[in-house]
Motif scaffolding. Structure first.
Motif, PDB file in Angstrom:
ATOM      1  N   PHE A 172      43.135  26.680  63.653  1.00  0.00           N
ATOM      2  CA  PHE A 172      43.734  28.011  63.618  1.00  0.00           C
ATOM      3  C   PHE A 172      44.379  28.271  64.972  1.00  0.00           C
ATOM      4  N   GLN A 173      45.703  28.211  65.021  1.00  0.00           N
ATOM      5  CA  GLN A 173      46.446  28.406  66.270  1.00  0.00           C
ATOM      6  C   GLN A 173      46.566  29.900  66.540  1.00  0.00           C
ATOM      7  N   ARG A 174      45.492  30.475  67.054  1.00  0.00           N
ATOM      8  CA  ARG A 174      45.442  31.927  67.187  1.00  0.00           C
ATOM      9  C   ARG A 174      46.540  32.474  68.096  1.00  0.00           C
ATOM     10  N   ARG A 175      46.756  31.847  69.235  1.00  0.00           N
ATOM     11  CA  ARG A 175      47.750  32.365  70.180  1.00  0.00           C
ATOM     12  C   ARG A 175      49.162  32.281  69.610  1.00  0.00           C
ATOM     13  N   ARG A 176      49.472  31.159  68.962  1.00  0.00           N
ATOM     14  CA  ARG A 176      50.817  31.006  68.427  1.00  0.00           C
ATOM     15  C   ARG A 176      51.038  31.917  67.220  1.00  0.00           C
ATOM     16  N   LEU A 177      50.032  32.021  66.357  1.00  0.00           N
ATOM     17  CA  LEU A 177      50.183  32.851  65.167  1.00  0.00           C
ATOM     18  C   LEU A 177      50.157  34.332  65.494  1.00  0.00           C
ATOM     19  N   GLY A 178      49.669  34.675  66.688  1.00  0.00           N
ATOM     20  CA  GLY A 178      49.677  36.075  67.096  1.00  0.00           C
ATOM     21  C   GLY A 178      51.075  36.604  67.378  1.00  0.00           C
ATOM     22  N   ARG A 179      52.076  35.719  67.372  1.00  0.00           N
ATOM     23  CA  ARG A 179      53.451  36.138  67.659  1.00  0.00           C
ATOM     24  C   ARG A 179      54.289  36.261  66.381  1.00  0.00           C
ATOM     25  N   ILE A 180      53.631  36.467  65.240  1.00  0.00           N
ATOM     26  CA  ILE A 180      54.368  36.498  63.976  1.00  0.00           C
ATOM     27  C   ILE A 180      55.359  37.653  63.919  1.00  0.00           C
ATOM     28  N   TRP A 181      55.108  38.742  64.664  1.00  0.00           N
ATOM     29  CA  TRP A 181      55.999  39.898  64.589  1.00  0.00           C
ATOM     30  C   TRP A 181      57.332  39.628  65.274  1.00  0.00           C
ATOM     31  N   ARG A 182      57.380  38.652  66.181  1.00  0.00           N
ATOM     32  CA  ARG A 182      58.628  38.384  66.888  1.00  0.00           C
ATOM     33  C   ARG A 182      59.074  36.924  66.780  1.00  0.00           C
ATOM     34  N   SER A 183      58.345  36.126  65.996  1.00  0.00           N
ATOM     35  CA  SER A 183      58.700  34.717  65.864  1.00  0.00           C
ATOM     36  C   SER A 183      58.677  34.321  64.391  1.00  0.00           C
ATOM     37  N   PRO A 184      59.849  34.077  63.798  1.00  0.00           N
ATOM     38  CA  PRO A 184      59.875  33.619  62.398  1.00  0.00           C
ATOM     39  C   PRO A 184      59.115  32.313  62.198  1.00  0.00           C
ATOM     40  N   ALA A 185      59.132  31.437  63.212  1.00  0.00           N
ATOM     41  CA  ALA A 185      58.415  30.166  63.085  1.00  0.00           C
ATOM     42  C   ALA A 185      56.908  30.401  62.969  1.00  0.00           C
ATOM     43  N   ALA A 186      56.385  31.362  63.756  1.00  0.00           N
ATOM     44  CA  ALA A 186      54.959  31.674  63.680  1.00  0.00           C
ATOM     45  C   ALA A 186      54.611  32.263  62.320  1.00  0.00           C
ATOM     46  N   GLY A 187      55.507  33.098  61.776  1.00  0.00           N
ATOM     47  CA  GLY A 187      55.280  33.659  60.448  1.00  0.00           C
ATOM     48  C   GLY A 187      55.240  32.586  59.381  1.00  0.00           C
ATOM     49  N   ALA A 188      56.143  31.618  59.499  1.00  0.00           N
ATOM     50  CA  ALA A 188      56.160  30.519  58.524  1.00  0.00           C
ATOM     51  C   ALA A 188      54.899  29.669  58.653  1.00  0.00           C
ATOM     52  N   GLU A 189      54.416  29.473  59.892  1.00  0.00           N
ATOM     53  CA  GLU A 189      53.201  28.680  60.086  1.00  0.00           C
ATOM     54  C   GLU A 189      51.984  29.394  59.508  1.00  0.00           C
ATOM     55  N   LEU A 190      51.942  30.732  59.662  1.00  0.00           N
ATOM     56  CA  LEU A 190      50.832  31.487  59.077  1.00  0.00           C
ATOM     57  C   LEU A 190      50.875  31.417  57.553  1.00  0.00           C
ATOM     58  N   ALA A 191      52.078  31.454  56.994  1.00  0.00           N
ATOM     59  CA  ALA A 191      52.202  31.325  55.535  1.00  0.00           C
ATOM     60  C   ALA A 191      51.714  29.956  55.079  1.00  0.00           C
TER      61      ALA A 191
END
Length: 454
Positions: A172-191
């Motif tokens: 679980f990449q907590r730090r990277r996934l915490g940027r989903i509001w400003r990073s489309p890549a992080a949102g895709a990774e969380l999905a």
């Protein structure tokens, strides 16, 4: 004005006691509960910290709570407009028990019938992951053929990768996934993570973290049985099908075991299964000759307020070598390198070990002295003689499990404050090296290290 410790702000000149007022430390009622006579701070005691709230005065080290809460009546039936308790049929036969809205009442213990796939959610921190290991052991004892996965951050994954009781480690990449509001890549990774959890087809999910993100991930798994504490924070409890009551003042291990017991696991025997890596042991032996008595000093901690000053650790090196024949080794993550530079240890491995190698080092240690940190709890799980230095946190909740005799702390009006920021850090700055050395003597004698305890 309120200060960072929850009390009236102090003047900068009051950060340390005036000369001649700091009496020599003496031992309180319980072993390891070191106290000192210090002048009262110019602030009122914290609410609930008086003798009426805590037996023996403010800040005294309490024993770890072991008894479960007494029986209480079941909640009344759900009324109109309220969620109804879930039935066994509604859970597909996986769990029987009660659920529904958050309630102060104790809920009936669910019983789980042979789940095939189990997910544990405990991403961090290192000490919390160690405190969750007894749940893994209990689950494996209860269902030896089940597929068990653990969702964890990369920083703590080294403790679990290759573990013989685990079938899968999910990062679980907590730090990277915490940027989903400003990073489309992080949102895709969380999905992608959510999709992989659903494809895992878990029958049972146990959320040991108790935060919104961990509860949401449990819900994303779509498991029919999602179990967590009713006291979970950030509304995480809304994602559970079953909620288990546990006093927030219980030790973290005991709270975790409440969840294991709730799904039918035996919890009479508490085990901390830490696996050993031969490669890691070989690395430690290459840095420190085998057979050499060592004391591992761990000056780091995630919070700055939990760090005993490095200068105090430095005062321990000579007495440990002269009185007990121990060669001191400083260790910890890369963030401890600057602290270790202030300590004249015989060996410096700070920032030079992986997590498995740190476990191998602590397994070899004849003594461990540490702040309230993850490596401290690893040493406790390994059964090593240790001294735990506590300041702003509560030994009742997070001391080395069933090792409260190893704790050394000052009895301060503002401690525990659970604060990451403090203008004076008096609870640790006033703690002298001699108080720690006194507990060292007892720990070595208690663990049968006769030659070292002289």
């Amino acid at each position: 004005m309120r200060g960072p410790c929850g009390s009236t702000r102090r003047r900068a000149t009051d950060a340390f006691p005036p000369p001649g007022t700091h009496a020599a430390p003496y031992r309180g009622d319980g072993p390891g509960a070191v106290r000192s006579q210090v002048p009262q701070l110019d602030r009122p005691p914290r609410p609930g910290s008086g003798t009426a709230a805590r037996a023996g005065g403010c800040g005294r080290h309490p024993a770890v709570a072991a008894a479960a809460a007494g029986p209480v009546s079941r909640p009344p039936a759900a009324g109109r407009g309220e969620p109804s308790p879930l039935s066994p049929a509604g859970l597909g036969g996986c769990v029987s028990g009660t659920s529904g809205r958050r309630s102060p009442y104790r809920q009936e213990r669910p019983t789980v019938s042979a789940p095939q796939r189990i997910l544990l959610i405990k991403p961090s921190s290192l000490g919390d992951v160690v405190h969750a290991l007894p749940v893994l052991a209990a689950l494996r004892h209860r269902w030896p053929d089940a597929h068990i996965s653990w969702l964890v951050t990369p920083a703590c994954a080294g403790l679990l990768e290759g573990h013989p009781l685990l079938d899968q480690v999910i990062l679980f990449q907590r730090r990277r996934l915490g940027r989903i509001w400003r990073s489309p890549a992080a949102g895709a990774e969380l999905a992608d993570l959510s999709r992989s959890l659903r494809h895992g087809r878990f029958d049972l999910v146990i959320d040991l973290q108790g935060l919104f993100r961990s509860g949401w991930l449990a819900w994303q798994s779509r498991a029919r049985c999602r179990v967590g504490l009713s006291s979970a924070r950030e509304l995480a409890w809304v994602f559970y099908t079953h909620r288990v009551a546990a006093d927030v003042n219980l030790h973290a291990v005991d709270r975790n075991l409440r969840l294991a017991a709730a799904v039918g696991c035996p919890t009479d025997s508490v085990e901390f299964p830490l696996h050993e890596s031969p490669d890691a042991r070989q690395y430690i032996d290459s840095r420190i000759p085998p057979g050499q008595p060592i004391a591992v000093l761990l000056p780091g901690a995630n919070w700055l307020t939990k760090r005993w000053p490095a200068s105090r650790f430095a005062e321990l090196v000579d007495p440990l070598h002269r009185r007990h024949g121990l060669n001191c080794v400083t260790a910890g993550g890369p963030e401890t390198a600057e602290l270790a530079a202030e300590i004249p240890a015989h060996y410096n491995l700070s920032g030079q070990t992986t997590l498995p190698q740190l476990v191998a080092l602590l397994r070899r240690a004849d003594l461990v002295i540490a702040n309230d940190s993850g490596p401290l709890h690893i040493a406790a799980a390994l059964g090593r003689p240790l001294v735990a230095v506590f300041g702003p946190t509560s030994p009742q909740r997070s001391s080395p499990y069933r090792r409260e005799d190893s704790v050394v702390r000052l009895d301060m009006p503002c401690s525990p404050c659970f604060s990451r920021r403090c203008s004076h850090r008096s609870c640790l700055r006033w703690l002298e090296a001699q108080a720690v050395l006194s507990v060292v003597q007892q720990q070595l004698a208690r663990h049968g290290c006769g030659a070292l305890a002289r």
